[in-house]
Design a protein around this motif. Structure first.
Motif, PDB file in Angstrom:
ATOM      1  N   LYS A 230      45.586  65.564  32.034  1.00  0.00           N
ATOM      2  CA  LYS A 230      44.810  66.623  31.561  1.00  0.00           C
ATOM      3  C   LYS A 230      45.275  67.820  30.935  1.00  0.00           C
ATOM      4  CE  LYS A 230      41.405  63.835  32.730  1.00  0.00           C
ATOM      5  NZ  LYS A 230      40.762  62.939  31.692  1.00  0.00           N
ATOM      6  N   HIS A 250      38.878  63.414  25.016  1.00  0.00           N
ATOM      7  CA  HIS A 250      38.641  62.786  26.241  1.00  0.00           C
ATOM      8  C   HIS A 250      37.809  61.499  25.863  1.00  0.00           C
ATOM      9  CE1 HIS A 250      36.957  63.043  30.717  1.00  0.00           C
ATOM     10  NE2 HIS A 250      38.059  62.385  30.404  1.00  0.00           N
ATOM     11  N   PHE A 270      32.943  60.056  27.381  1.00  0.00           N
ATOM     12  CA  PHE A 270      31.760  60.235  28.341  1.00  0.00           C
ATOM     13  C   PHE A 270      32.639  61.211  29.213  1.00  0.00           C
ATOM     14  CE2 PHE A 270      31.254  55.303  27.550  1.00  0.00           C
ATOM     15  CZ  PHE A 270      30.559  55.522  26.442  1.00  0.00           C
ATOM     16  N   CYS A 274      32.048  58.422  34.086  1.00  0.00           N
ATOM     17  CA  CYS A 274      30.678  58.090  33.490  1.00  0.00           C
ATOM     18  C   CYS A 274      30.955  56.848  32.567  1.00  0.00           C
ATOM     19  CB  CYS A 274      30.107  59.303  32.612  1.00  0.00           C
ATOM     20  SG  CYS A 274      29.598  60.668  33.335  1.00  0.00           S
ATOM     21  N   ASN A 278      35.555  51.770  32.267  1.00  0.00           N
ATOM     22  CA  ASN A 278      34.654  50.153  32.218  1.00  0.00           C
ATOM     23  C   ASN A 278      34.560  50.010  30.825  1.00  0.00           C
ATOM     24  OD1 ASN A 278      33.641  49.488  35.004  1.00  0.00           O
ATOM     25  ND2 ASN A 278      33.938  51.532  35.294  1.00  0.00           N
ATOM     26  N   ASP A 296      41.969  54.304  27.895  1.00  0.00           N
ATOM     27  CA  ASP A 296      40.847  54.373  28.757  1.00  0.00           C
ATOM     28  C   ASP A 296      40.437  55.814  29.195  1.00  0.00           C
ATOM     29  OD1 ASP A 296      42.779  55.118  30.700  1.00  0.00           O
ATOM     30  OD2 ASP A 296      41.391  54.462  32.215  1.00  0.00           O
ATOM     31  N   ASP A 297      41.204  56.727  28.526  1.00  0.00           N
ATOM     32  CA  ASP A 297      40.853  58.312  28.892  1.00  0.00           C
ATOM     33  C   ASP A 297      41.149  59.236  27.747  1.00  0.00           C
ATOM     34  OD1 ASP A 297      39.887  59.818  31.215  1.00  0.00           O
ATOM     35  OD2 ASP A 297      41.885  60.747  31.228  1.00  0.00           O
ATOM     36  N   PHE A 319      44.549  55.805  35.123  1.00  0.00           N
ATOM     37  CA  PHE A 319      44.179  56.460  36.566  1.00  0.00           C
ATOM     38  C   PHE A 319      42.637  56.414  36.677  1.00  0.00           C
ATOM     39  CE2 PHE A 319      43.812  60.528  38.757  1.00  0.00           C
ATOM     40  CZ  PHE A 319      44.536  60.254  39.708  1.00  0.00           C
ATOM     41  N   ARG A 389      41.269  56.818  43.358  1.00  0.00           N
ATOM     42  CA  ARG A 389      41.914  56.286  42.037  1.00  0.00           C
ATOM     43  C   ARG A 389      42.826  55.309  42.365  1.00  0.00           C
ATOM     44  NH1 ARG A 389      39.752  59.054  37.176  1.00  0.00           N
ATOM     45  NH2 ARG A 389      38.079  60.581  38.200  1.00  0.00           N
ATOM     46  N   PHE A 510      18.405  51.494  37.684  1.00  0.00           N
ATOM     47  CA  PHE A 510      19.136  51.523  36.192  1.00  0.00           C
ATOM     48  C   PHE A 510      18.001  50.693  35.342  1.00  0.00           C
ATOM     49  CE2 PHE A 510      22.808  52.773  38.564  1.00  0.00           C
ATOM     50  CZ  PHE A 510      23.130  53.887  37.902  1.00  0.00           C
TER      51      PHE A 510
HETATM   52  P1  GTP Z   1      37.699  59.491  34.302  1.00  0.00           P
HETATM   53  O1  GTP Z   1      38.370  58.460  34.671  1.00  0.00           O
HETATM   54  O2  GTP Z   1      37.113  60.282  35.363  1.00  0.00           O
HETATM   55  O3  GTP Z   1      37.482  60.399  32.928  1.00  0.00           O
HETATM   56  O4  GTP Z   1      36.162  58.728  34.236  1.00  0.00           O
HETATM   57  P2  GTP Z   1      35.585  57.446  33.341  1.00  0.00           P
HETATM   58  O5  GTP Z   1      34.722  57.752  32.039  1.00  0.00           O
HETATM   59  O6  GTP Z   1      36.589  56.525  33.083  1.00  0.00           O
HETATM   60  O7  GTP Z   1      34.718  56.778  34.446  1.00  0.00           O
HETATM   61  P3  GTP Z   1      34.493  54.966  34.972  1.00  0.00           P
HETATM   62  O8  GTP Z   1      34.693  53.974  33.713  1.00  0.00           O
HETATM   63  O9  GTP Z   1      35.594  54.936  36.085  1.00  0.00           O
HETATM   64  O10 GTP Z   1      33.127  55.104  35.632  1.00  0.00           O
HETATM   65  C1  GTP Z   1      33.004  55.521  36.801  1.00  0.00           C
HETATM   66  C2  GTP Z   1      31.417  55.191  37.182  1.00  0.00           C
HETATM   67  O11 GTP Z   1      30.508  54.836  36.280  1.00  0.00           O
HETATM   68  C3  GTP Z   1      31.574  53.956  38.227  1.00  0.00           C
HETATM   69  O12 GTP Z   1      30.850  53.952  39.362  1.00  0.00           O
HETATM   70  C4  GTP Z   1      30.995  52.989  37.582  1.00  0.00           C
HETATM   71  O13 GTP Z   1      30.465  51.864  38.333  1.00  0.00           O
HETATM   72  C5  GTP Z   1      29.947  53.624  36.625  1.00  0.00           C
HETATM   73  N1  GTP Z   1      29.677  52.678  35.494  1.00  0.00           N
HETATM   74  C6  GTP Z   1      30.463  52.472  34.350  1.00  0.00           C
HETATM   75  N2  GTP Z   1      29.731  51.679  33.437  1.00  0.00           N
HETATM   76  C7  GTP Z   1      28.551  51.680  33.787  1.00  0.00           C
HETATM   77  C8  GTP Z   1      27.412  51.093  33.277  1.00  0.00           C
HETATM   78  O14 GTP Z   1      27.432  50.512  32.087  1.00  0.00           O
HETATM   79  N3  GTP Z   1      26.322  51.185  33.905  1.00  0.00           N
HETATM   80  C9  GTP Z   1      26.178  51.804  35.119  1.00  0.00           C
HETATM   81  N4  GTP Z   1      25.166  51.842  35.788  1.00  0.00           N
HETATM   82  N5  GTP Z   1      27.444  52.356  35.756  1.00  0.00           N
HETATM   83  C10 GTP Z   1      28.412  52.222  35.150  1.00  0.00           C
END
Ligand code: GTP
Ligand code: MN
Ligand code: MN
Length: 608
Positions: A230, A250, A270, A274, A278, A296-297, A319, A389, A510
């Motif tokens: 970061k 980001h 995101f 958020c 994923n 991924d970040d 991470f 993490r 959701f």
């Molecule tokens: P950083 O690594 O902190 O920058 O975050 P990130 O944007 O990579 O977040 P990550 O993909 O780890 O998602 C974190 C949370 O979002 C988890 O609790 C997931 O379960 C939730 N999440 C991810 N995709 C979805 C989705 O499509 N729907 C829902 N409902 N939750 C989601």
């Protein structure tokens, strides 16, 4: 020869005078017992992880389950990025405004020199030469992190290309590098026992953008302490990008292949926790579509000779947020960590030497929680911290796109912005043009998560998901985005979309199933670019026309789909004063175009 040297030893570990001077200066101030120049070798990894096991920071996991992998539990107070302790110390206060904490760099350095004085006593100071992005990039982006944390050193080896190869390349060219200093702020006096997670109640995460320097103190948590990520790849790099005409964002980067074999590259911003990780590793539920991961970040993006926006992922590992990750939500992340060579922080440790977290399949009958408590599925407290993490090598990802190894990166076709909103924001809509897309990014809103300390679930504006990471004036940052649109051929720039996986129904569930089903949204994005999907114009942008979003085989009522996609003018009218209030924070620094975009939104809502 050993890479560990006493301070008294004179043989030189590098011919790079700038690196020698930097290390000598930090050592003189912080007074470590030993200085270790990191090679990045497997032997070194073995030594460092063994030492971490010996001090109780690491617990080795069962090699049959997770080879060469470790569990760590932090101090319960040191679990996330500390935004209120994070500073952009530009020379002029205006250059940090209005979203960052600022202090005069001289004043800050006085304070921090006081904290650093003797702060590494009794410890080893590790010198980590690293490069963000490719060593073979046209201009490799070097850094040297000195740290008194073995945990940070082990984690940096996973997250960044580091070690002897990097140092040799720096020597060949006498390359400039980002000076990054990190201390946990927990010196050991003679005979004093160490603790498993040394840190300090006083924390500072400080960027000096003009000097391209980072000083971090008091925390061992990844976002505060792995300074390549970061602090460098976003905060310092965004300031470099402003000066040099590129973008440090980001964003995840993914490659999407349609059943017909047509390839598109998508970047998505995101806010933390958020859904970037994923989405980056998404397993499409629609037949014939394929996703491969590039990052991924973080995305570094520049306009290529062909006028397109090319993106690279400067990192070397993931991470990722552990809770919620499982074989259904993110099968590729699970397979990546199953290969081992990973560090898990603040998750639960099971009796058979594995890790577990909320949302993972097969809860163990009992486990040790991240706080060291005895935990069972009946416990009324979570086994893992919500921001726990996994730290794992990106090369282990079985869907890593081959283009990851190309220093030129990939040409981006679409940028998605998105956040967590229970209401108002539809599943997906498309910006009318780059300036409107910049407006969507500038007004991105999300409910806060556990990834930073502070209240969770409060709606805040998070421009381009960069609020905690913009290394300069945020108004200038938005102006820089507008300029990228103005100075380039709009037809070659990515199309901009906004998504929200998190809209809720009246019962709080959701509306959209998310995860692999998000491939349906990606398909609509591709078809918009190719001109084959229909959209309806609304006051906020283009939403999928009825029937244009592929919901074949999806278990979703027409009513829920309509609610997920709905644009309610009343909800958006309520949004307008919030956006206005947000823009007013910027004063004269906000690009005028964004006020025009807000006026356009208001006028369109008046007509709705
Ligand atoms: P950083 O690594 O902190 O920058 O975050 P990130 O944007 O990579 O977040 P990550 O993909 O780890 O998602 C974190 C949370 O979002 C988890 O609790 C997931 O379960 C939730 N999440 C991810 N995709 C979805 C989705 O499509 N729907 C829902 N409902 N939750 C989601
Ligand atoms: Mn992030
Ligand atoms: Mn992530």
């Amino acid at each position: 020869m050993t890479a560990t040297q006493d301070r008294a030893t004179s043989s030189s570990p590098t011919t790079h005078q700038g690196v020698l001077d930097f290390v000598a200066e930090v050592a003189a101030l912080t007074q470590p017992d030993r200085v270790h120049w990191c090679t990045g070798s497997d032997e070194e990894w073995g030594e460092i992880t063994d030492a971490l096991v010996a001090t109780g920071t690491f617990t080795r996991l069962d090699p049959a389950l997770k080879p060469n992998s470790f569990h760590a539990a932090s101090d319960p107070t040191d679990v996330a990025r500390v935004e209120d302790r994070t500073y952009i110390c530009s020379v002029a206060e205006r250059d940090a405004g209005p979203t960052n904490n600022w202090m005069d760099p001289r004043e800050m350095k006085d304070i921090m020199r006081g904290l650093y004085a003797g702060s590494m006593r009794g410890r080893t100071m590790y010198v980590i030469p690293f490069v963000m992005g490719h060593l073979d990039a046209e201009k490799p982006m070097f850094g040297v992190e000195v740290t008194d944390s073995a945990y940070v050193t082990a984690s940096m080896r996973v997250m960044a290309r580091m070690g002897t190869d990097v140092l040799r390349r720096m020597e060949e060219t006498g390359a400039e590098f980002v000076h990054a200093v990190h201390s946990v702020g927990h010196p050991l006096e003679a005979g004093q026992d160490d603790v498993a997670w040394p840190c300090n109640d006083t924390k500072y995460i400080v960027q000096f953008p003009e000097e391209r320097a980072i000083w971090s103190y008091g925390s061992g948590y990844g976002g505060n302490a792995l300074l390549g990520k970061k602090c460098y790849a976003l905060r310092i790099a965004s300031a470099m990008a402003r000066d040099e005409g590129w973008l440090a964002e980001h964003m995840l980067i993914l490659k999407l292949t349609s059943p017909q074999g047509s390839v598109k590259y998508v970047a998505a911003a995101f806010p933390s926790a958020c859904g970037k990780t994923n989405l980056a590793m998404l397993e499409p539920t629609i037949p014939g579509w394929k996703v491969e991961t590039l990052g991924d970040d973080i995305a570094w993006m520049r306009i290529g000779d062909d006028g397109r926006l090319w993106a690279v992922n400067p990192e070397f590992g993931f991470f990722g947020v552990a809770p919620g990750t499982n074989r259904h939500t993110n099968p590729h992340a699970m397979r990546t960590i199953d290969k081992g060579n990973s560090v898990f922080t603040n998750v639960a440790l099971t009796e058979d030497g594995d890790v577990w977290w909320e949302g993972l399949e097969n809860p163990p009958a009992r486990a040790t929680s991240w706080k060291g408590e005895e935990w069972t599925p009946e416990s009324d407290f979570p086994s893992s911290h919500p921001n726990s993490r996994y730290c794992t090598p990106i090369k282990q990802c079985d869907i890593l796109a081959p283009e990851y190894d190309d220093p030129r990166g990939v040409p981006i076709d679409a940028i998605l912005f998105g956040g967590r909103r229970k209401t108002t924001v539809p599943l997906v809509f498309e910006a009318r043009d780059w300036a409107h897309g910049t407006f969507l990014g500038a007004t991105l809103s999300s409910e806060t998560t556990a990834a930073a300390t502070g209240a969770v679930g409060v709606v805040r504006r998070d421009p381009m998901a960069m609020l905690p990471f913009i290394g300069y004036n945020a108004g200038d940052y938005l102006g820089h985005w507008i300029d990228v649109g103005k100075q380039n051929d709009a037809a070659k720039l990515p199309r901009i979309f906004y998504v929200n996986w998190f809209r809720r129904d009246d019962e709080g569930g959701f509306l959209w199933p998310g995860f692999g089903e998000n491939s349906r949204v990606l398909k609509w994005v591709v078809e918009r670019i190719e001109g084959t999907a229909a959209a309806e114009e609304t006051p906020i942008g283009h939403v999928p026309a009825p029937g244009s979003l592929d919901v074949d085989g999806l278990d979703l009522t027409d009513d829920d789909l309509a609610r997920a996609l709905a644009v309610d003018p009343d909800e958006w009218r309520a949004e307008v004063p919030q956006i206005q209030e947000w823009f007013e924070k910027f004063g004269d620094d906000l690009p005028a175009v964004l006020w025009t975009e807000l006026d356009t939104l208001k006028a369109r809502l008046d007509d709705a």
